[in-house]
Design a protein around this motif. Structure first.
Motif, PDB file in Angstrom:
ATOM      1  N   GLY A  53     -11.943  -5.961   5.285  1.00  0.00           N
ATOM      2  CA  GLY A  53     -13.215  -6.000   4.454  1.00  0.00           C
ATOM      3  C   GLY A  53     -13.241  -6.164   3.256  1.00  0.00           C
ATOM      4  N   SER A  54     -14.288  -6.300   2.073  1.00  0.00           N
ATOM      5  CA  SER A  54     -13.818  -5.625   1.132  1.00  0.00           C
ATOM      6  C   SER A  54     -13.239  -5.034   0.329  1.00  0.00           C
ATOM      7  CB  SER A  54     -15.600  -5.269   0.289  1.00  0.00           C
ATOM      8  OG  SER A  54     -15.316  -4.178   0.774  1.00  0.00           O
ATOM      9  N   ARG A  55     -12.724  -5.525  -1.079  1.00  0.00           N
ATOM     10  CA  ARG A  55     -12.202  -4.861  -2.440  1.00  0.00           C
ATOM     11  C   ARG A  55     -11.876  -3.403  -1.758  1.00  0.00           C
ATOM     12  NH1 ARG A  55      -8.282  -7.737  -4.360  1.00  0.00           N
ATOM     13  NH2 ARG A  55      -7.648  -9.597  -4.466  1.00  0.00           N
ATOM     14  N   GLU A  56     -13.121  -3.247  -2.833  1.00  0.00           N
ATOM     15  CA  GLU A  56     -13.830  -1.954  -2.956  1.00  0.00           C
ATOM     16  C   GLU A  56     -13.315  -0.500  -1.415  1.00  0.00           C
ATOM     17  OE1 GLU A  56     -17.897   0.403  -3.779  1.00  0.00           O
ATOM     18  OE2 GLU A  56     -18.150  -1.427  -3.965  1.00  0.00           O
ATOM     19  N   LEU A  57     -13.720  -1.825   0.078  1.00  0.00           N
ATOM     20  CA  LEU A  57     -13.096  -1.071   1.535  1.00  0.00           C
ATOM     21  C   LEU A  57     -11.554  -0.552   1.639  1.00  0.00           C
ATOM     22  CD1 LEU A  57     -14.912   0.572   3.516  1.00  0.00           C
ATOM     23  CD2 LEU A  57     -14.753  -2.366   4.637  1.00  0.00           C
ATOM     24  N   MET A  58     -11.375  -2.044   1.347  1.00  0.00           N
ATOM     25  CA  MET A  58      -9.809  -1.649   1.679  1.00  0.00           C
ATOM     26  C   MET A  58      -9.269  -0.816   0.363  1.00  0.00           C
ATOM     27  SD  MET A  58      -9.279  -3.004   4.421  1.00  0.00           S
ATOM     28  CE  MET A  58      -7.988  -3.364   4.884  1.00  0.00           C
ATOM     29  N   ARG A  59      -9.933  -0.725  -0.111  1.00  0.00           N
ATOM     30  CA  ARG A  59      -8.820   0.670  -1.805  1.00  0.00           C
ATOM     31  C   ARG A  59      -8.920   1.836  -0.644  1.00  0.00           C
ATOM     32  NH1 ARG A  59     -12.811   1.203  -5.562  1.00  0.00           N
ATOM     33  NH2 ARG A  59     -12.283  -1.305  -6.487  1.00  0.00           N
ATOM     34  N   LEU A  60      -9.085   2.183   0.458  1.00  0.00           N
ATOM     35  CA  LEU A  60      -9.212   3.172   0.535  1.00  0.00           C
ATOM     36  C   LEU A  60      -7.639   3.167   1.817  1.00  0.00           C
ATOM     37  CD1 LEU A  60     -12.090   4.414   2.949  1.00  0.00           C
ATOM     38  CD2 LEU A  60     -11.128   6.024   0.950  1.00  0.00           C
ATOM     39  N   GLU A  61      -7.058   1.777   1.977  1.00  0.00           N
ATOM     40  CA  GLU A  61      -5.896   1.099   2.427  1.00  0.00           C
ATOM     41  C   GLU A  61      -5.000   1.021   1.306  1.00  0.00           C
ATOM     42  OE1 GLU A  61      -5.551   1.216   5.361  1.00  0.00           O
ATOM     43  OE2 GLU A  61      -7.294   1.288   6.634  1.00  0.00           O
ATOM     44  N   ALA A  62      -4.826   0.704   0.492  1.00  0.00           N
ATOM     45  CA  ALA A  62      -4.549   0.207  -0.510  1.00  0.00           C
ATOM     46  C   ALA A  62      -4.025   1.292  -1.685  1.00  0.00           C
ATOM     47  CB  ALA A  62      -5.206  -0.672  -2.003  1.00  0.00           C
ATOM     48  N   GLU A  63      -4.462   2.472  -1.984  1.00  0.00           N
ATOM     49  CA  GLU A  63      -4.181   4.078  -2.102  1.00  0.00           C
ATOM     50  C   GLU A  63      -3.522   4.452  -1.243  1.00  0.00           C
ATOM     51  OE1 GLU A  63      -7.516   4.583  -3.780  1.00  0.00           O
ATOM     52  OE2 GLU A  63      -7.744   3.329  -5.351  1.00  0.00           O
ATOM     53  N   ASN A  64      -2.949   4.689   0.039  1.00  0.00           N
ATOM     54  CA  ASN A  64      -2.366   5.117   0.809  1.00  0.00           C
ATOM     55  C   ASN A  64      -3.684   6.377   1.512  1.00  0.00           C
ATOM     56  OD1 ASN A  64      -1.046   4.854   3.124  1.00  0.00           O
ATOM     57  ND2 ASN A  64       1.298   6.059   1.893  1.00  0.00           N
ATOM     58  N   ARG A  65      -5.076   6.289   1.044  1.00  0.00           N
ATOM     59  CA  ARG A  65      -5.910   7.544   1.626  1.00  0.00           C
ATOM     60  C   ARG A  65      -6.503   7.942   2.805  1.00  0.00           C
ATOM     61  NH1 ARG A  65     -10.526   7.606  -2.252  1.00  0.00           N
ATOM     62  NH2 ARG A  65     -10.414   5.335  -2.687  1.00  0.00           N
ATOM     63  N   VAL A  66      -5.584   6.459   4.292  1.00  0.00           N
ATOM     64  CA  VAL A  66      -5.968   6.629   5.350  1.00  0.00           C
ATOM     65  C   VAL A  66      -4.514   5.637   5.745  1.00  0.00           C
ATOM     66  CG1 VAL A  66      -7.105   5.281   7.589  1.00  0.00           C
ATOM     67  CG2 VAL A  66      -8.343   5.305   4.609  1.00  0.00           C
ATOM     68  N   VAL A  67      -4.575   6.856   6.573  1.00  0.00           N
ATOM     69  CA  VAL A  67      -3.022   6.957   7.797  1.00  0.00           C
ATOM     70  C   VAL A  67      -3.033   4.553   8.597  1.00  0.00           C
ATOM     71  CG1 VAL A  67      -1.055   7.214   8.938  1.00  0.00           C
ATOM     72  CG2 VAL A  67      -2.453   8.910   7.278  1.00  0.00           C
ATOM     73  N   HIS A  68      -2.442   4.379   8.124  1.00  0.00           N
ATOM     74  CA  HIS A  68      -2.247   3.377   9.163  1.00  0.00           C
ATOM     75  C   HIS A  68      -0.823   2.790   8.451  1.00  0.00           C
ATOM     76  CE1 HIS A  68      -1.954  -0.967   9.613  1.00  0.00           C
ATOM     77  NE2 HIS A  68      -2.561  -0.995  10.881  1.00  0.00           N
ATOM     78  N   GLY A  69       0.343   1.996   9.463  1.00  0.00           N
ATOM     79  CA  GLY A  69       0.963   1.897   9.652  1.00  0.00           C
ATOM     80  C   GLY A  69       1.870   1.351  11.218  1.00  0.00           C
ATOM     81  N   GLY A  70       3.161   1.015  11.254  1.00  0.00           N
ATOM     82  CA  GLY A  70       3.706  -0.413  11.977  1.00  0.00           C
ATOM     83  C   GLY A  70       4.958  -0.184  11.857  1.00  0.00           C
ATOM     84  N   THR A  71       5.476  -0.337  12.927  1.00  0.00           N
ATOM     85  CA  THR A  71       6.856  -0.817  12.629  1.00  0.00           C
ATOM     86  C   THR A  71       7.333  -2.214  12.561  1.00  0.00           C
ATOM     87  OG1 THR A  71       8.683   1.263  13.910  1.00  0.00           O
ATOM     88  CG2 THR A  71       9.719  -0.848  13.184  1.00  0.00           C
ATOM     89  N   THR A  72       6.678  -3.100  13.304  1.00  0.00           N
ATOM     90  CA  THR A  72       6.644  -4.623  12.824  1.00  0.00           C
ATOM     91  C   THR A  72       5.084  -5.569  12.999  1.00  0.00           C
ATOM     92  OG1 THR A  72       5.955  -4.543  15.793  1.00  0.00           O
ATOM     93  CG2 THR A  72       8.290  -3.937  15.362  1.00  0.00           C
ATOM     94  N   THR A  73       3.842  -4.253  12.105  1.00  0.00           N
ATOM     95  CA  THR A  73       2.855  -4.801  11.908  1.00  0.00           C
ATOM     96  C   THR A  73       3.683  -6.024  10.334  1.00  0.00           C
ATOM     97  OG1 THR A  73       3.262  -3.039  10.050  1.00  0.00           O
ATOM     98  CG2 THR A  73       1.223  -3.076  12.029  1.00  0.00           C
ATOM     99  N   GLY A  74       3.207  -6.826  10.205  1.00  0.00           N
ATOM    100  CA  GLY A  74       3.253  -8.287   9.223  1.00  0.00           C
ATOM    101  C   GLY A  74       4.850  -8.736   9.843  1.00  0.00           C
ATOM    102  N   SER A  75       5.677  -8.750  10.437  1.00  0.00           N
ATOM    103  CA  SER A  75       6.718  -9.590  10.721  1.00  0.00           C
ATOM    104  C   SER A  75       7.029 -10.610  10.411  1.00  0.00           C
ATOM    105  CB  SER A  75       7.040  -8.875  12.315  1.00  0.00           C
ATOM    106  OG  SER A  75       6.843 -10.107  13.210  1.00  0.00           O
TER     107      SER A  75
END
Length: 437
Positions: free
Chosen positions: A279-301
């Motif tokens: 989404g927007s940079r502003e919205l994705m800041r939550l991901e960039a600052e690691n305030r929302v848990v998101h991950g996965g071993t093979t994400t972006g292999s």
């Protein structure tokens, strides 16, 4: 046509793989064909039979099966860095830039390993950004099989809270999900008012790929965007199926609207395990600052990103490919309808770009707007019998009556002609509904 080897091999697979399949959708579709190889527009089973393929890896293979440029890109990257490493690779930035340049609603993204994971991450992001919990979704719209959205696939499934579609999903997992009828402005506005301060957002497919290819009516889409945002919620477009298929920028480009969050899958990974949400940079800041848990071993292999870059680069550099895809898809739909008419069969084809589905009923006078309306147009038994007969005639399409077939850039005019001929032969083999009215 014999399929002795396929059936024997399927039985062997089913000894260790429950049902012989690792997907409920493929198991539901039925059939016991086991494939041996694929190239271009065709797949070949272990009995040596070739089929023109309109499943397309369930929509993944926009350029057909095993295009050389894709295999070379994957092989080159694997030779350099292997299949997967636990650190960033320049391909992440290159693919990210391509997606941002193509998709209007994405300024920044995160990668996931599947569409189901990406929709889960998108919903979590929306809830975190708004500080609210309630998500609205619609009948017939599919957003993956995970607990958080496993509801609302059937007609008349609207409920508050949502009712699970599968055993094993606790009802409490859907306490914060409401299912609404689609294209119903009054129902939408009433739900928004009832949700009040709980409303985090709404998620929808801009063309319901597993629900009869229903599109949002203009008035409904306008109300959804305006009213959800006015109430403090966010709008999520699930473009796992439509992203890069209907246009370089997906359905949102065709509709001329920009959602708050976009989910991508299928084509974006070129057949490997890759999806994305953004989404927007502003919205994705939550991901960039690691305030929302998101991950996965093979994400972006790297291997998946290499496939993605090879696909998206071509779509970025050659937008005229979509004119070819539209021409081929329109010719196929027209040809199928001609074959229906010549056989005296009550039938028509619903189509959104390179996604289409034959229906065993006359074309309705007005476009269906709900899942119930489009479901009433299909004769499920005859459709499945038609698909079985088509298979015997060398053509494979999705066997789910409200699903969709996918046309690829590998399908040539001669393939369309061959398919239409197979449709004529298949119709002659089944008990069809004569034209009435």
């Amino acid at each position: 046509m014999s399929s002795t080897t396929s059936r024997a091999l399927f039985t062997w697979i089913a000894e260790s793989v429950a049902g012989g399949e690792s997907s409920y959708a493929r198991l539901r579709a039925g059939g016991q064909l086991v494939m041996d190889r694929a190239e271009g527009a065709r797949i070949h089973d272990v009995d040596g039979r070739a089929y023109l393929d309109y499943c397309g890896g369930y929509g993944v293979n926009l350029f057909g099966h095993a295009p050389r440029f894709l295999l070379e890109a994957i092989t080159e990257t694997m030779g350099q860095i292997g299949v997967h490493v636990a650190y960033p690779h320049r391909l992440a930035g290159e693919v990210g830039e391509l997606v941002v340049s193509l998709v209007p609603g994405i300024e920044q993204l995160r990668f996931a390993a599947s569409g189901t994971e990406a929709t889960q991450a998108a919903v979590r992001l929306v809830r975190a950004a708004t500080g609210r919990d309630l998500i609205l979704k619609f009948e017939g719209h599919y957003h993956g099989w995970a607990d958080h959205l496993c509801a609302g696939l059937g007609a008349a499934s609207a409920s508050r809270p949502a009712t699970p579609d599968s055993p094993g999903v606790p009802a409490t997992a859907l306490d914060a999900v409401w299912v609404l009828p689609f294209n119903d402005v009054e129902a939408l506005r009433e739900a928004i008012a009832a949700a009040g301060e709980r409303l985090a957002g709404v998620i929808l497919e801009p063309a319901a790929g597993s629900g009869g290819l229903i599109r949002p009516a203009a008035a409904f889409l306008e109300a959804l965007l305006a009213d959800v945002r006015a109430a403090g919620g966010l709008v999520v477009f699930d473009e796992v199926m439509t992203g890069f298929r209907l246009a370089p920028g997906g359905a949102q480009e065709l509709l001329g609207v920009t959602p708050d969050v976009t989910v991508l899958g299928k084509i974006v990974g070129g057949g490997l395990g890759l999806a994305a949400f953004g989404g927007s940079r502003e919205l994705m800041r939550l991901e960039a600052e690691n305030r929302v848990v998101h991950g996965g071993t093979t994400t972006g292999s790297p291997a998946a990103l290499a496939a993605s870059r090879s696909i998206l680069t071509r779509l970025h550099d050659r937008p005229e490919l979509y004119e070819t895809l539209e021409t081929t898809s329109a010719a196929l739909a027209d040809g199928i309808e001609r074959a229906f008419a010549e056989a005296g069969v009550a039938g028509h084809v619903r189509r959104v770009g390179s996604m289409l589905q034959p229906f065993f009923s006359p074309r309705p006078a007005t476009e269906p707007l709900t899942l119930a309306e489009v479901a009433a147009l299909q004769d499920d038994e005859r459709f499945v019998a038609f698909c079985d007969a088509l298979e015997e005639c060398g053509v494979i399409g999705h066997r789910y009556p409200l699903g969709r077939w996918f046309v690829s850039l590998a399908h040539a005019p001669a393939d369309v002609d061959e398919t239409v001929g197979a449709v004529r032969a298949a119709l002659a083999r089944i008990d069809v509904q004569p034209v009435t009215g």
